[in-house]
Design an enzyme around this catalytic site. Structure first.
Site, PDB file in Angstrom:
ATOM      1  N   LYS A 259       1.163  -1.353  -0.305  1.00  0.00           N
ATOM      2  CA  LYS A 259      -0.175   0.289  -0.101  1.00  0.00           C
ATOM      3  C   LYS A 259       0.586   1.403  -0.259  1.00  0.00           C
ATOM      4  CE  LYS A 259      -3.761   3.291   2.880  1.00  0.00           C
ATOM      5  NZ  LYS A 259      -3.809   2.585   3.917  1.00  0.00           N
ATOM      6  N   ASP A 264      -2.832  10.726   3.864  1.00  0.00           N
ATOM      7  CA  ASP A 264      -4.025  10.327   3.429  1.00  0.00           C
ATOM      8  C   ASP A 264      -4.908  10.910   4.581  1.00  0.00           C
ATOM      9  OD1 ASP A 264      -5.433   8.429   3.952  1.00  0.00           O
ATOM     10  OD2 ASP A 264      -5.791   7.019   5.089  1.00  0.00           O
ATOM     11  N   LYS A 271     -10.170  12.767   7.729  1.00  0.00           N
ATOM     12  CA  LYS A 271      -9.727  12.517   8.874  1.00  0.00           C
ATOM     13  C   LYS A 271      -9.583  13.939  10.371  1.00  0.00           C
ATOM     14  CE  LYS A 271      -6.267   8.894   7.912  1.00  0.00           C
ATOM     15  NZ  LYS A 271      -7.317   7.469   8.199  1.00  0.00           N
ATOM     16  N   ASP A 282       2.177   6.114   5.909  1.00  0.00           N
ATOM     17  CA  ASP A 282       0.676   5.664   5.000  1.00  0.00           C
ATOM     18  C   ASP A 282       1.259   4.652   3.621  1.00  0.00           C
ATOM     19  OD1 ASP A 282      -1.906   4.274   5.713  1.00  0.00           O
ATOM     20  OD2 ASP A 282      -2.814   5.786   4.313  1.00  0.00           O
ATOM     21  N   ASP A 341     -12.147   7.238   4.067  1.00  0.00           N
ATOM     22  CA  ASP A 341     -10.913   7.133   4.869  1.00  0.00           C
ATOM     23  C   ASP A 341     -10.147   5.841   4.621  1.00  0.00           C
ATOM     24  OD1 ASP A 341      -8.582   7.720   6.042  1.00  0.00           O
ATOM     25  OD2 ASP A 341      -9.902   8.146   7.746  1.00  0.00           O
ATOM     26  N   ARG A 345      -7.730  -0.451   1.231  1.00  0.00           N
ATOM     27  CA  ARG A 345      -8.301  -2.017   0.358  1.00  0.00           C
ATOM     28  C   ARG A 345      -8.283  -1.308  -0.854  1.00  0.00           C
ATOM     29  NH1 ARG A 345     -12.613  -1.856   5.682  1.00  0.00           N
ATOM     30  NH2 ARG A 345     -10.913  -0.728   6.243  1.00  0.00           N
TER      31      ARG A 345
HETATM   32  N1  BES Z   1      -3.663   4.929   7.018  1.00  0.00           N
HETATM   33  C1  BES Z   1      -5.742   3.959   7.708  1.00  0.00           C
HETATM   34  C2  BES Z   1      -4.714   3.481   8.888  1.00  0.00           C
HETATM   35  C3  BES Z   1      -4.618   3.706   9.842  1.00  0.00           C
HETATM   36  C4  BES Z   1      -5.083   4.791  11.026  1.00  0.00           C
HETATM   37  C5  BES Z   1      -2.825   3.422  10.404  1.00  0.00           C
HETATM   38  C6  BES Z   1      -4.064   5.656  11.814  1.00  0.00           C
HETATM   39  C7  BES Z   1      -2.531   3.809  11.907  1.00  0.00           C
HETATM   40  C8  BES Z   1      -3.040   5.219  12.435  1.00  0.00           C
HETATM   41  C9  BES Z   1      -6.682   3.687   6.845  1.00  0.00           C
HETATM   42  O1  BES Z   1      -6.277   4.465   5.365  1.00  0.00           O
HETATM   43  C10 BES Z   1      -7.706   4.137   7.416  1.00  0.00           C
HETATM   44  O2  BES Z   1      -7.963   5.735   7.419  1.00  0.00           O
HETATM   45  N2  BES Z   1      -8.433   3.256   8.180  1.00  0.00           N
HETATM   46  C11 BES Z   1      -9.915   3.717   8.405  1.00  0.00           C
HETATM   47  C12 BES Z   1     -10.781   2.380   7.957  1.00  0.00           C
HETATM   48  C13 BES Z   1     -12.348   2.923   8.463  1.00  0.00           C
HETATM   49  C14 BES Z   1     -12.881   4.113   8.127  1.00  0.00           C
HETATM   50  C15 BES Z   1     -13.340   1.549   8.757  1.00  0.00           C
HETATM   51  C16 BES Z   1      -9.670   3.747   9.862  1.00  0.00           C
HETATM   52  O3  BES Z   1      -8.895   2.260  10.924  1.00  0.00           O
HETATM   53  O4  BES Z   1      -9.760   4.452  11.058  1.00  0.00           O
HETATM   54 ZN    ZN Z   2      -4.669   5.279   4.928  1.00  0.00          ZN
HETATM   55 MN    MN Z   3      -7.420   5.868   5.338  1.00  0.00          MN
END
Ligand code: BES
Ligand code: ZN
Ligand code: MN
Length: 487
Positions: A259, A264, A271, A282, A341, A345
């Protein structure tokens, strides 16, 4: 850092001529066969209450009588495990790394002979880590530590194992360093274009086949899901493919997918502001597969490896994908994007479909995928998912051997329930519960053609706080895993 192996009997450490002699002492007693002069100094320090044979203890003696090296560093590991030895060595090197010593020699005393290879590997890793300093955008960073030469003192009987371990450790260390450097660079430096250039550079220096696809080529492939994430940003996307060929063309390759979200923001599902800067990390999955490619290419094992990185930014804008939009992935499955966000995936699913063309022996994707994984496992173990038990066992073993551990998570079909959508074949999020698992269930839909593993490295790829920075994980795990496929 310059590494070399030097044969020396543990009984003759006092004669080693370097700027610093680092003796890692395992166990709670001074080992039999330890150099008598070193043992005498250790005993004296213990008697004074300045040192103990306990984990975390390290002491430097200058001009110790009868020791040729002007600095004698004693570092205790407590336990005699590999992890304890690595921690003690790091503490020992910490005593000297930013001081006057240019050359050092390391000896492990009191450890099982069966650990010789792994101890050598960890010596290269610890040495490289001790002197790594991010400086690309910080001209005021302190000068590089003087420490530049590290010798591993090895008994003759363990020479062969130590050589193999040191070579592997040097390659992994180079891979980790590259991964850290890529991930530490801010998003206005480490763009998708930059990642493409890094891989092109590896291709040139290591004789790899590299293809860097732009938006037009990605459109042609029908990667509607990947494109939907990239469309909000002015920074052009890159789809990067590199091939290391160390075996006959008929040998099915290991495929690693990373990835590469170079920043992000969350997109329209923006966010919160706190710590958002850390979302430059990220692309840690991409950085780790690039680092692994480097390590493998340096070791030249007899196997085939394909590395795939999907790289873009996730930004809000007038062109950005919106919650509720439905996109068509390369697989033909439609996806309702309920939360922009959950973008990792969305780029990985198309990369996983692309991987099919290599008729892989196995595909492992690596991603800073979910905050939920950080909650579940913290920063110690990466989350690991596998389509079969043998693959899970092999990823676990690789992580253990590399001191880069992971922990298997479940993939029960019941976890996929929440991904149902009234408007598409699948939604890109389920509820809050089990967030790392539901993300993995989403990805699994795109992996029916091969054995598949998935590493959620959201907790392990970087550290926050005062020590903020990339860890380079899981380059160690991945390199060990890939090497286990060598013929
Ligand atoms: N890159 C983030 C995951 C992440 C968040 C990694 C904080 C490390 C620290 C990912 O793209 C993301 O934002 N995931 C969301 C998914 C949710 C919207 C279902 C998350 O984990 O909040
Ligand atoms: Zn992400
Ligand atoms: Mn994200």
């Amino acid at each position: 850092m310059d590494f070399k192996i030097q044969t020396a009997e543990l009984g003759a450490l006092a004669e080693v001529g370097v700027d610093a002699l680092v003796v890692v002492l395992g166990g709670d007693a001074l080992a039999k066969g330890l150099d008598a002069v070193v043992a005498k100094h250790a005993q004296a320090a213990i008697k004074l209450g300045d040192f103990a044979l306990k984990a975390g203890q390290a002491l430097t003696l200058t001009h110790a009588e009868g020791i040729k090296a002007p600095r004698l560093v004693l570092a205790a590991s407590g336990k005699t495990t590999l992890a304890a030895a690595r921690a003690a060595l790091a503490a020992g090197l910490g005593q000297i790394k930013s001081r006057g010593a240019v050359s050092a020699a390391v000896a492990f005393v009191g450890f099982d002979a069966g650990l010789a290879e792994s101890l050598a590997e960890q010596t290269a890793l610890a040495g490289t880590e001790a002197v790594y300093l991010y400086r690309h955008t910080k001209p005021s960073a302190p000068a590089a530590p003087k420490l530049a030469k590290l010798a591993l003192l090895t008994a003759k009987a363990e020479l062969k194992a130590a050589k193999a371990g040191l070579a592997r450790g040097e390659a992994i260390a180079a891979g980790i360093e590259l991964a850290r450097e890529c991930a530490n660079r801010p998003a206005n430096y480490a763009t998708p274009t930059y990642l493409g250039e890094v891989v092109q550079g590896l291709g040139k220096s290591h004789g790899l086949k590299v293809e860097v696809l732009d938006k037009k080529a990605v459109e042609k492939l029908g990667m509607g899901s990947f494109l939907s994430v990239a469309q909000g940003s002015d920074e052009p996307l890159r789809f990067i493919v590199a091939r290391y060929e160390g075996a006959a063309k008929t040998v099915a390759p290991v495929v690693l997918v990373g990835k590469g979200i170079t920043f992000d923001t969350g997109g329209i599902s923006l966010k919160p502001g706190a710590e958002m800067d850390e979302m430059k990390f990220d692309m840690g999955g991409a950085a780790s597969v690039i680092g692994t490619l480097r390590a493998v290419a340096e070791l030249k094992p007899k196997l085939n490896l394909v590395m795939i990185v999907a790289a873009c930014e996730n930004m809000p804008s007038g062109r950005a994908v919106k919650p509720g939009d439905v996109v068509t992935s390369m697989s033909g499955q439609t996806i309702e994007i309920l939360n922009t966000d959950a973008e990792g995936r969305l780029i990985l699913c198309d990369a996983l479909t692309y991987a099919e063309r290599f008729k892989p022996a196995v595909v492992v994707d690596v991603a800073t995928l979910t905050g939920a994984c950080v909650i579940a496992l913290g920063g110690i173990r990466s989350g690991m998912y596998a389509s079969d038990d043998a693959l899970a066992a092999s990823l676990t073993a690789a992580g253990d051997a590399a001191l880069d551990p992971c922990w298997r998570m479940p993939l029960d079909e019941d976890y996929a329930e929440g991904l149902k959508s009234n408007f598409a074949d699948v939604a890109n999020i389920a509820g809050r519960a089990g967030g790392s698992i539901t993300a993995a269930k989403f990805l699994q839909r795109f992996t029916s053609k091969y054995r598949w593993g998935h590493l959620d490295i959201a907790g392990t790829a970087w550290k926050g706080g005062a020590a903020k920075g990339s860890t380079g994980r899981p380059v160690g795990l991945l390199t060990h895993f890939v090497l286990s496929h060598a013929k």
